[in-house]
Design a protein around this motif. Sequence first.
Motif, PDB file in Angstrom:
ATOM      1  N   ASP A   1      41.872  45.868   2.401  1.00 45.78           N
ATOM      2  CA  ASP A   1      42.772  44.874   1.801  1.00 45.78           C
ATOM      3  C   ASP A   1      42.841  43.554   2.586  1.00 45.78           C
ATOM      4  OD1 ASP A   1      43.436  46.580  -0.321  1.00 45.78           O
ATOM      5  OD2 ASP A   1      44.912  47.603   0.907  1.00 45.78           O
TER       6      ASP A   1
ATOM      7  N   LEU B   1      40.599  40.064   1.656  1.00 52.13           N
ATOM      8  CA  LEU B   1      41.415  38.934   1.183  1.00 52.13           C
ATOM      9  C   LEU B   1      41.164  37.699   2.041  1.00 52.13           C
ATOM     10  CD1 LEU B   1      45.073  40.158   0.468  1.00 52.13           C
ATOM     11  CD2 LEU B   1      43.635  38.785  -1.040  1.00 52.13           C
TER      12      LEU B   1
ATOM     13  N   ARG C   1      39.715  33.948   1.115  1.00 52.29           N
ATOM     14  CA  ARG C   1      40.549  32.742   1.216  1.00 52.29           C
ATOM     15  C   ARG C   1      40.164  31.804   2.353  1.00 52.29           C
ATOM     16  NH1 ARG C   1      42.122  32.951  -3.680  1.00 52.29           N
ATOM     17  NH2 ARG C   1      43.609  34.609  -4.196  1.00 52.29           N
TER      18      ARG C   1
ATOM     19  N   LEU D   1      46.554  33.063   3.118  1.00 55.73           N
ATOM     20  CA  LEU D   1      46.865  33.931   1.973  1.00 55.73           C
ATOM     21  C   LEU D   1      47.960  33.303   1.111  1.00 55.73           C
ATOM     22  CD1 LEU D   1      46.716  37.612   3.334  1.00 55.73           C
ATOM     23  CD2 LEU D   1      44.873  36.051   2.725  1.00 55.73           C
TER      24      LEU D   1
ATOM     25  N   ASP E   1      48.747  36.876  -3.023  1.00 56.83           N
ATOM     26  CA  ASP E   1      47.939  37.725  -2.127  1.00 56.83           C
ATOM     27  C   ASP E   1      48.844  38.643  -1.317  1.00 56.83           C
ATOM     28  OD1 ASP E   1      45.566  36.475  -2.864  1.00 56.83           O
ATOM     29  OD2 ASP E   1      45.552  35.109  -1.126  1.00 56.83           O
TER      30      ASP E   1
END
Length: 190
Positions: free
Chosen positions: A80, A84, A88, A163, A167
Amino acid sequence: MNKQEEARHMALATLATPTPAEQLASPLEYILAEHFRQRTLCWTIDRIADDRARDEECIAAVLRFLREEFGPHVIDEEEDLFPLLRRRAEPEDRIDEVLGALSQEHAADKFDANAILEDLDGAKAGKRFTKTFRALLHRFAANERRHLVVENAIVLPLARVRLTVDDLHNLGRRMAARRGIDFRGFSHAV
Ligand SMILES: [Fe+2]
Ligand SMILES: [Fe+2]
């Protein structure tokens, strides 16, 4: 209670007390809190390695933590948080290399953690640990401490900047699901 006993007492309490589920509303803070507990794990592992006599209570706390809590945290990051962040991050963040190294460390630490679990659990009560096993315990603690420094100093600050609110919400939701926690009731103070 002398200073050492007090430190031992606090370490056992920290290892036994889960990070409050509500903190999943701010998942990066939850991860930071988990890192604090992992530093305590390292302290306890070093203590077990240096102890002349087996401290069964500390051993049980380390076994439980490694069995139940270590795995989900690594999955939080691998499945995760890191993906992410890769999505980003800006090219100038140069985070790929850092995340790649951390992933390799996750694999190496898992290997050591499994060896520790096996030997710590299988060791006969009253029998002293071998020199090789003590070295393994110290190596794991030292590697883990370095790993935590990088995650706290580089990964989490960048995640805070990059994030989005969505997110963070999704990250918290997935981390909660991984732990069987109902995420819907939390106020999302991301
Ligand atoms: Fe971590
Ligand atoms: Fe990690």
